[in-house]
Each structure stands twice: as C-alpha cells, then as structure tokens.
Design an enzyme around this catalytic site. Sequence first.
Site, short mmCIF file in Angstrom:
data_model
loop_
_atom_site.label_atom_id
_atom_site.label_comp_id
_atom_site.label_asym_id
_atom_site.label_seq_id
_atom_site.Cartn_x
_atom_site.Cartn_y
_atom_site.Cartn_z
N ASN A 187 9.35 4.36 3.06
CA ASN A 187 9.16 3.89 4.44
C ASN A 187 10.47 3.31 4.95
O ASN A 187 11.33 2.91 4.18
CB ASN A 187 8.14 2.75 4.46
CG ASN A 187 6.74 3.21 4.19
OD1 ASN A 187 6.40 3.50 3.05
ND2 ASN A 187 5.94 3.30 5.22
N CYS A 189 4.23 9.07 0.56
CA CYS A 189 2.87 9.53 0.28
C CYS A 189 2.90 10.45 -0.94
O CYS A 189 3.66 11.42 -0.96
CB CYS A 189 2.31 10.27 1.49
SG CYS A 189 0.72 11.02 1.14
N ARG A 239 0.84 -1.20 0.00
CA ARG A 239 0.00 0.00 0.00
C ARG A 239 0.88 1.26 0.00
O ARG A 239 1.05 1.91 -1.03
CB ARG A 239 -0.97 -0.04 1.20
CG ARG A 239 -2.11 0.96 1.13
CD ARG A 239 -1.75 2.36 1.52
NE ARG A 239 -1.28 2.48 2.90
CZ ARG A 239 -0.77 3.58 3.40
NH1 ARG A 239 -0.62 4.66 2.64
NH2 ARG A 239 -0.33 3.63 4.65
N ASP A 240 1.49 1.57 1.12
CA ASP A 240 2.30 2.79 1.21
C ASP A 240 3.44 2.73 0.20
O ASP A 240 3.84 3.75 -0.39
CB ASP A 240 2.87 2.94 2.63
CG ASP A 240 3.06 4.39 3.05
OD1 ASP A 240 2.85 5.28 2.21
OD2 ASP A 240 3.43 4.63 4.20
N HIS A 299 9.16 6.81 8.33
CA HIS A 299 9.81 6.90 7.02
C HIS A 299 11.28 7.24 7.24
O HIS A 299 11.63 7.87 8.23
CB HIS A 299 9.12 7.96 6.15
CG HIS A 299 7.82 7.48 5.60
ND1 HIS A 299 7.61 7.25 4.26
CD2 HIS A 299 6.66 7.13 6.21
CE1 HIS A 299 6.37 6.81 4.07
NE2 HIS A 299 5.77 6.73 5.24
N HIS A 319 4.89 4.11 12.75
CA HIS A 319 5.01 4.07 11.28
C HIS A 319 6.01 5.16 10.91
O HIS A 319 5.71 6.34 11.02
CB HIS A 319 3.62 4.33 10.69
CG HIS A 319 3.58 4.48 9.20
ND1 HIS A 319 2.98 3.56 8.38
CD2 HIS A 319 4.05 5.44 8.38
CE1 HIS A 319 3.07 3.95 7.12
NE2 HIS A 319 3.73 5.10 7.09
N1 COA Z 1 -13.17 4.76 -3.16
C1 COA Z 1 -13.50 4.96 -4.46
N2 COA Z 1 -14.11 6.06 -4.91
C2 COA Z 1 -14.41 7.02 -4.02
C3 COA Z 1 -14.10 6.88 -2.66
C4 COA Z 1 -13.45 5.70 -2.24
N3 COA Z 1 -13.10 5.50 -0.97
N4 COA Z 1 -14.51 7.98 -2.03
C5 COA Z 1 -15.07 8.78 -2.94
N5 COA Z 1 -15.02 8.21 -4.14
C6 COA Z 1 -15.52 8.72 -5.42
C7 COA Z 1 -16.92 9.25 -5.31
O1 COA Z 1 -17.85 8.21 -5.47
C8 COA Z 1 -16.97 10.25 -6.44
O2 COA Z 1 -17.08 9.55 -7.67
P1 COA Z 1 -17.78 10.22 -8.95
O3 COA Z 1 -16.92 11.38 -9.34
O4 COA Z 1 -17.74 9.11 -9.95
O5 COA Z 1 -19.13 10.60 -8.49
C9 COA Z 1 -15.58 10.85 -6.41
O6 COA Z 1 -14.74 9.87 -5.77
C10 COA Z 1 -15.52 12.14 -5.61
O7 COA Z 1 -16.08 11.92 -4.34
P2 COA Z 1 -15.84 12.93 -3.13
O8 COA Z 1 -16.50 12.38 -1.92
O9 COA Z 1 -16.20 14.32 -3.56
O10 COA Z 1 -14.30 12.76 -2.92
P3 COA Z 1 -13.12 13.81 -3.14
O11 COA Z 1 -12.91 14.11 -4.56
O12 COA Z 1 -13.28 14.93 -2.18
O13 COA Z 1 -11.87 12.89 -2.67
C11 COA Z 1 -11.09 11.10 -1.28
C12 COA Z 1 -11.80 12.44 -1.35
C13 COA Z 1 -10.86 10.81 0.19
C14 COA Z 1 -11.95 10.02 -1.90
C15 COA Z 1 -9.75 11.18 -2.10
O14 COA Z 1 -9.08 12.35 -1.76
C16 COA Z 1 -8.84 9.99 -1.81
O15 COA Z 1 -9.15 8.87 -2.18
N6 COA Z 1 -7.73 10.22 -1.15
C17 COA Z 1 -6.82 9.14 -0.77
C18 COA Z 1 -5.44 9.64 -0.81
C19 COA Z 1 -4.47 8.56 -0.43
O16 COA Z 1 -4.65 7.39 -0.65
N7 COA Z 1 -3.34 9.00 0.15
C20 COA Z 1 -2.29 8.12 0.54
C21 COA Z 1 -2.59 7.29 1.72
S1 COA Z 1 -2.55 8.16 3.24
ZN ZN Z 2 3.71 6.19 5.33
#
Ligand code: COA
Ligand code: ZN
Length: 311
Positions: free
Chosen positions: A247, A238, A13-14, A207, A205
């Site tokens: 990491n 990240c 994942r990370d 890095h 955790h």
């Molecule tokens: N899995 C898949 N799709 C997701 C989701 C999830 N957990 N959460 C939201 N979505 C989809 C929504 O269904 C929507 O889809 P659409 O455009 O087809 O309607 C779209 O994403 C936007 O949804 P919204 O709630 O407005 O999300 P956002 O654009 O504000 O994004 C997150 C928020 C949290 C979903 C996004 O920023 C994210 O996934 N971040 C993860 C970052 C990450 O992994 N960082 C490293 C690890 S710490």
């Molecule tokens: Zn990390």
Amino acid sequence: MSNKVIVNEVGLRDGLQNQPKHVPTEGKLAILDALIAAGVRSVEATSFVSPKAVPQMADAADVFAGLPLDKGVSYEALVPNEKGYERAIGAGAKTVALVLAATDTMNRKNINMTLDEAIGVNIAVIKRAKREGYRARSYISTAVHCPFEGYVAPEVVFDIAAKMADAGADELVVSDTTGGGNPAQVKFLFETLAKRYGADMLSGHFHDTRGMGLVLTWAALECGIRKFDSSIGGLGGCPFAPGASGNLATEDLVFMLNESGFETGIEMDGLRAAIGVAETQTGLKLGGRIMSWYESQARREKAKASSAAAE
Ligand code: COA
Ligand code: ZN
C-alpha cells in the site's frame, strides 16, 4: 474546503494479510499501540474472511477483543460475506468494510464469486448492516486496473457505486488494488463520483506499485477527497492480485499532507517508531520513500559528528 484529512491505517489488514511470517495477535496490537501513539485515529483492524483463504487473519476475533477502546479510535473490519459480517458484529465491530472488485475475474480469484454474485452479496450485507445500526464502507477494488482484465472502464465503477449507494453504503472507497492507476483516470473517477455523492462519502485506497501512490492521492485531494487508506511502512498487497505490492506508505502520505498544510493529527517521529515495531513483528525491512531521506540525513549527521570529533 476542510483542511482535515483522515488517514485510515490498513496495515493490520491489507498490510499483514500477505505476510509469510505469522504475526501473533499481541504483535498486531503492539503495532497498533505505536500507531495510536503517533496520532492515528482511524484503523482497519482485521478481516473476518475464511482462515483457509487468509491464515494471517484467523485471529480476527482476538484482535477485536484486544483493541483499545478508550483512545478515540474508529475501527473497522473487512468482511466478504454474511458470515464475515456476523463474525465481525459478534466480535464488536461497529463499521464493516465490504469487499468487491470491479471485474469478474478478480472477484472469482479473491472471493470465489462472479461480479454479479458479489454485487448481490454486498447489497444484502450493506442493507443488513444499516438495518441493524452499523456503518458500511464499500470498497470498489481494482477500480482502475485489474491484474487479469487490464484497465477498467469508469462506467463499470459508476454502476457499482450507484448500486452500493442505493443499498445504503455510508462510504465508497475507490481502490487501486494493483497500483496500476494513473492520475488522469483517478481524477475522472473522483470528479464524477464527488458530483454525484459528495466528496465526504468518498475515500481513496492506493498502492505504490509503480510509485504513483502520492500522485493519485493528490489528484483525489484536488477533487475534495479527505480520507485515504495507507499502510505503515508500505506493508501489504492483496494475496490474490498478482504483482500488487505494498500500500501507499502511511509515512509518505502523512509527510506530504503535513508539509502541504493539511491536518492529519499524526506526527512523523511516532510513525517512525511504529515502523520499527512493524519491522520487529514482521521481520521485514520496511519504510516508504521518505525513510530513505531520513536515513541519508542520519548518515550525514553521523559523518559530521565524527569529523568534528576528529578535529
Ligand atoms: N469467515 C470464516 N469462514 C468462512 C467465511 C468467513 N467470512 N465465509 C465462509 N467461510 C467458511 C464456510 O463456513 C465454509 O467452511 P467449512 O468448509 O468448514 O464448511 C468454507 O469457508 C467455505 O465456504 P464458502 O461459502 O463455500 O466459501 P468459499 O470457499 O467460496 O470462499 C470466501 C469464499 C469469501 C469465504 C473466501 O474466498 C475468502 O475468505 N476470501 C477473502 C479473500 C481476502 O481476504 N482477500 C484480501 C482482501 S480483499
Ligand atoms: Zn489494498
């Protein structure tokens, strides 16, 4: 105090979330097989995040469907919100890891939420997970240092920890996302949190951005912490935290722990084989600091063998 340490592998994942080269599901599972063969029994397998935000994790459900379930391995899935929780549980996850950073800017960049919004979402998902019979692991990212806001006041971390613990989190993960931490601060965080919640509820955790990963681990070990995340070959970082490199490498962590008399159940030869598989899958040259020592040993052996042959 127990000598057993759980090494929780987060490379899938990370480690992979930030890789420019797409690693297919079978490649991820091949890395996992090699890790299990080395003795790894605790794995963060993937994240159920937006595939637009992190394309490498778009196959999260396929990864979960392919996990070997007969080897005594505990798997967890990272989730940023309720939708991620539902996808993870639907795919068979029994433990979810919630994402939350200690600063406002980092949450906005990473999950498009303010700190307060993220706290609200995490509390709701933790409560739901507990109601529905699952384990909830609560990350407190950028707990020491934020790439946008600098050093983080420990009180902020204590306040978040209290809210997550009240919501029912099974575990609090103090996370130095950028590798900007120092052992004095990490020791203070773990000492205080261990007094409040017990060391068993905590994990670290780290890095290795500034080469501090092992020293931070040691500071936490001295506070009784016995669970640490790490990533095979030091893969990772990240994508939303500028300057956050890999990491802490699993092989560096395991070498230090095994040499110091802790029991990890993981052996170095197996990890070296797993690094090879990860290199093939990512196309990167990988390896923590211990690998340069192994390589220099191998060069010396080779030189000795060729001078013996010449005699
Ligand atoms: N899995 C898949 N799709 C997701 C989701 C999830 N957990 N959460 C939201 N979505 C989809 C929504 O269904 C929507 O889809 P659409 O455009 O087809 O309607 C779209 O994403 C936007 O949804 P919204 O709630 O407005 O999300 P956002 O654009 O504000 O994004 C997150 C928020 C949290 C979903 C996004 O920023 C994210 O996934 N971040 C993860 C970052 C990450 O992994 N960082 C490293 C690890 S710490
Ligand atoms: Zn990390």
